[in-house]
Design a protein around this motif. Sequence first.
Motif, PDB file in Angstrom:
ATOM      1  N   GLY A  46     -31.713  -1.829   8.283  1.00 33.81           N
ATOM      2  CA  GLY A  46     -30.717  -1.054   7.430  1.00 33.81           C
ATOM      3  C   GLY A  46     -31.133   0.251   7.125  1.00 33.81           C
ATOM      4  N   LEU A  47     -32.089   0.978   7.955  1.00 27.62           N
ATOM      5  CA  LEU A  47     -32.422   2.495   7.767  1.00 27.62           C
ATOM      6  C   LEU A  47     -31.271   3.040   8.575  1.00 27.62           C
ATOM      7  CD1 LEU A  47     -34.910   1.123   6.376  1.00 27.62           C
ATOM      8  CD2 LEU A  47     -36.215   3.101   7.349  1.00 27.62           C
ATOM      9  N   ASP A  48     -30.032   3.306   8.280  1.00 31.50           N
ATOM     10  CA  ASP A  48     -28.970   3.815   8.938  1.00 31.50           C
ATOM     11  C   ASP A  48     -29.246   5.524   8.653  1.00 31.50           C
ATOM     12  OD1 ASP A  48     -27.773   1.533   9.805  1.00 31.50           O
ATOM     13  OD2 ASP A  48     -26.669   1.573   7.899  1.00 31.50           O
ATOM     14  N   ASN A  49     -29.912   5.997   7.863  1.00 36.96           N
ATOM     15  CA  ASN A  49     -29.843   7.317   7.618  1.00 36.96           C
ATOM     16  C   ASN A  49     -31.314   7.926   8.282  1.00 36.96           C
ATOM     17  OD1 ASN A  49     -31.977   6.237   5.786  1.00 36.96           O
ATOM     18  ND2 ASN A  49     -31.433   7.600   4.265  1.00 36.96           N
ATOM     19  N   SER A  50     -31.746   7.159   9.073  1.00 37.58           N
ATOM     20  CA  SER A  50     -32.882   7.542   9.871  1.00 37.58           C
ATOM     21  C   SER A  50     -32.896   8.118  11.237  1.00 37.58           C
ATOM     22  CB  SER A  50     -34.011   6.586  10.163  1.00 37.58           C
ATOM     23  OG  SER A  50     -33.334   5.445  11.271  1.00 37.58           O
ATOM     24  N   THR A  51     -33.524   9.247  11.622  1.00 39.58           N
ATOM     25  CA  THR A  51     -33.272  10.062  12.974  1.00 39.58           C
ATOM     26  C   THR A  51     -34.822  10.015  13.701  1.00 39.58           C
ATOM     27  OG1 THR A  51     -31.773  11.401  11.803  1.00 39.58           O
ATOM     28  CG2 THR A  51     -32.612  12.207  13.842  1.00 39.58           C
ATOM     29  N   ALA A  72     -40.000   9.020  13.444  1.00 38.86           N
ATOM     30  CA  ALA A  72     -38.655   8.707  12.839  1.00 38.86           C
ATOM     31  C   ALA A  72     -38.903   9.198  11.251  1.00 38.86           C
ATOM     32  CB  ALA A  72     -38.533   7.376  12.773  1.00 38.86           C
ATOM     33  N   LYS A  73     -37.587   9.884  10.596  1.00 43.17           N
ATOM     34  CA  LYS A  73     -37.644   9.984   9.537  1.00 43.17           C
ATOM     35  C   LYS A  73     -36.390   9.851   8.669  1.00 43.17           C
ATOM     36  CE  LYS A  73     -40.803  14.286   9.922  1.00 43.17           C
ATOM     37  NZ  LYS A  73     -40.928  15.580   9.619  1.00 43.17           N
ATOM     38  N   VAL A  74     -36.423   9.753   7.444  1.00 38.94           N
ATOM     39  CA  VAL A  74     -34.990   9.471   6.710  1.00 38.94           C
ATOM     40  C   VAL A  74     -34.795  10.722   5.739  1.00 38.94           C
ATOM     41  CG1 VAL A  74     -35.600   6.942   6.691  1.00 38.94           C
ATOM     42  CG2 VAL A  74     -36.447   8.502   5.084  1.00 38.94           C
ATOM     43  N   LEU A 120     -45.280  -0.015   7.371  1.00 34.51           N
ATOM     44  CA  LEU A 120     -44.617  -1.041   6.832  1.00 34.51           C
ATOM     45  C   LEU A 120     -44.182  -0.599   5.582  1.00 34.51           C
ATOM     46  CD1 LEU A 120     -43.331  -3.877   7.235  1.00 34.51           C
ATOM     47  CD2 LEU A 120     -45.753  -4.656   6.591  1.00 34.51           C
ATOM     48  N   GLU A 121     -45.284  -0.157   4.916  1.00 34.83           N
ATOM     49  CA  GLU A 121     -45.011   0.223   3.203  1.00 34.83           C
ATOM     50  C   GLU A 121     -44.056   1.270   3.115  1.00 34.83           C
ATOM     51  OE1 GLU A 121     -49.316  -1.156   3.734  1.00 34.83           O
ATOM     52  OE2 GLU A 121     -48.127   0.266   4.760  1.00 34.83           O
ATOM     53  N   ARG A 122     -43.971   2.403   3.888  1.00 34.95           N
ATOM     54  CA  ARG A 122     -43.018   3.290   3.841  1.00 34.95           C
ATOM     55  C   ARG A 122     -41.694   3.046   4.114  1.00 34.95           C
ATOM     56  NH1 ARG A 122     -45.088   9.195   5.926  1.00 34.95           N
ATOM     57  NH2 ARG A 122     -46.812   9.465   4.470  1.00 34.95           N
ATOM     58  N   ILE A 123     -41.417   1.797   5.110  1.00 31.95           N
ATOM     59  CA  ILE A 123     -40.140   1.617   5.419  1.00 31.95           C
ATOM     60  C   ILE A 123     -39.632   0.346   4.309  1.00 31.95           C
ATOM     61  CG2 ILE A 123     -38.973  -0.170   6.773  1.00 31.95           C
ATOM     62  CD1 ILE A 123     -40.589   0.873   9.287  1.00 31.95           C
ATOM     63  N   ILE A 124     -40.497  -0.232   3.672  1.00 36.59           N
ATOM     64  CA  ILE A 124     -40.212  -1.051   2.530  1.00 36.59           C
ATOM     65  C   ILE A 124     -39.697  -0.312   1.386  1.00 36.59           C
ATOM     66  CG2 ILE A 124     -41.278  -2.584   0.925  1.00 36.59           C
ATOM     67  CD1 ILE A 124     -42.877  -3.903   2.990  1.00 36.59           C
ATOM     68  N   GLU A 125     -40.424   0.736   1.064  1.00 36.84           N
ATOM     69  CA  GLU A 125     -40.285   1.704  -0.116  1.00 36.84           C
ATOM     70  C   GLU A 125     -38.614   2.390   0.064  1.00 36.84           C
ATOM     71  OE1 GLU A 125     -41.978   5.517  -2.265  1.00 36.84           O
ATOM     72  OE2 GLU A 125     -43.416   4.122  -1.257  1.00 36.84           O
ATOM     73  N   VAL A 126     -38.216   2.732   1.739  1.00 34.04           N
ATOM     74  CA  VAL A 126     -36.868   3.068   1.754  1.00 34.04           C
ATOM     75  C   VAL A 126     -36.035   1.918   1.352  1.00 34.04           C
ATOM     76  CG1 VAL A 126     -35.367   4.390   3.277  1.00 34.04           C
ATOM     77  CG2 VAL A 126     -37.909   4.873   3.343  1.00 34.04           C
ATOM     78  N   VAL A 127     -36.376   0.915   1.750  1.00 30.73           N
ATOM     79  CA  VAL A 127     -35.365  -0.157   1.995  1.00 30.73           C
ATOM     80  C   VAL A 127     -35.114  -0.548   0.402  1.00 30.73           C
ATOM     81  CG1 VAL A 127     -34.974  -2.726   2.404  1.00 30.73           C
ATOM     82  CG2 VAL A 127     -35.690  -1.228   4.030  1.00 30.73           C
ATOM     83  N   ARG A 128     -36.344  -0.606  -0.490  1.00 29.20           N
ATOM     84  CA  ARG A 128     -36.009  -1.224  -1.874  1.00 29.20           C
ATOM     85  C   ARG A 128     -35.125  -0.065  -2.526  1.00 29.20           C
ATOM     86  NH1 ARG A 128     -42.062  -2.530  -3.092  1.00 29.20           N
ATOM     87  NH2 ARG A 128     -42.151  -4.966  -2.668  1.00 29.20           N
ATOM     88  N   GLU A 129     -35.439   1.211  -2.162  1.00 29.52           N
ATOM     89  CA  GLU A 129     -34.881   2.369  -2.835  1.00 29.52           C
ATOM     90  C   GLU A 129     -32.922   2.335  -2.686  1.00 29.52           C
ATOM     91  OE1 GLU A 129     -34.931   7.038  -3.450  1.00 29.52           O
ATOM     92  OE2 GLU A 129     -36.628   6.022  -3.686  1.00 29.52           O
ATOM     93  N   HIS A 130     -32.938   2.085  -1.473  1.00 29.30           N
ATOM     94  CA  HIS A 130     -31.543   2.073  -1.028  1.00 29.30           C
ATOM     95  C   HIS A 130     -30.907   0.665  -1.114  1.00 29.30           C
ATOM     96  CE1 HIS A 130     -31.351   6.287  -0.035  1.00 29.30           C
ATOM     97  NE2 HIS A 130     -32.897   6.223   0.058  1.00 29.30           N
ATOM     98  N   GLY A 131     -31.490  -0.247  -1.440  1.00 30.01           N
ATOM     99  CA  GLY A 131     -30.915  -1.633  -1.648  1.00 30.01           C
ATOM    100  C   GLY A 131     -30.680  -2.645  -0.107  1.00 30.01           C
TER     101      GLY A 131
END
Length: 223
Positions: free
Chosen positions: A41-46, A175-177, A212-223
């Motif tokens: 679900g990280l649609d805002n990643s590039t 990859a960044k968000v 993994l932790e950074r990805i989880i943090e982004v997913v949690r913040e953006h639901g």
Amino acid sequence: RPQRGRFREFWQCDADIAGVDSMVADAEIISVLSDGLAAVGLDNSTVQISHRRILERIAVAAGIPESEAATVYRSVDKLDKIGADGVKAEMVEGGIPPAAASAVLETISLNGSASDLLVELSARMESDGKAQSALAEMTQLFQLLEQLGVPEDKAVFDLTLARGLDYYTGPVFEAKVIEPKIGSVAGGGRYEGLIGSFGSRPVSATGVSLGLERIIEVVREHG
């Protein structure tokens, strides 16, 4: 120093291809990265993509000896953190003449589509065979990404990306968000000499690590 997105311990999820020196391997790794981020679900990643040998040849074109290119990599890698003035100051402190440092910064600041940037760089370094070889690899890489279905706005050519580690030898990527501002969530590139340094023969390799932790943090913040 522990801070947001930077922990004392962390997990990396790796995908690597060894034994293939074709850009097909690099394109497949970037495709895996793009698909993986989309799947969580990280649609805002590039995915930002550059090439270590292109950066080296930009440095050489600016009058910097090839042997000092590593100084340029390490300084440019800090551009997001310390800005252009900080990067120039660090390069000068590392022995790079101020005019050469300014020339490098001017070139890596070029913007545009991958095809436009490749044409511009090819014209600027027309007589440099090593530059032309690396630019040809990047041209092929972006063509392959298109064939693999990676959207053009999700994989961009960014000359300011350096990845400071010395073992990278070809394409590099991160990859960044957009939000939150926690740095890259994944990074990697081609590392031709690393595996061979532990064995008796050279082995081509390319790969990516996802934090993994950074990805989880982004997913949690953006639901």
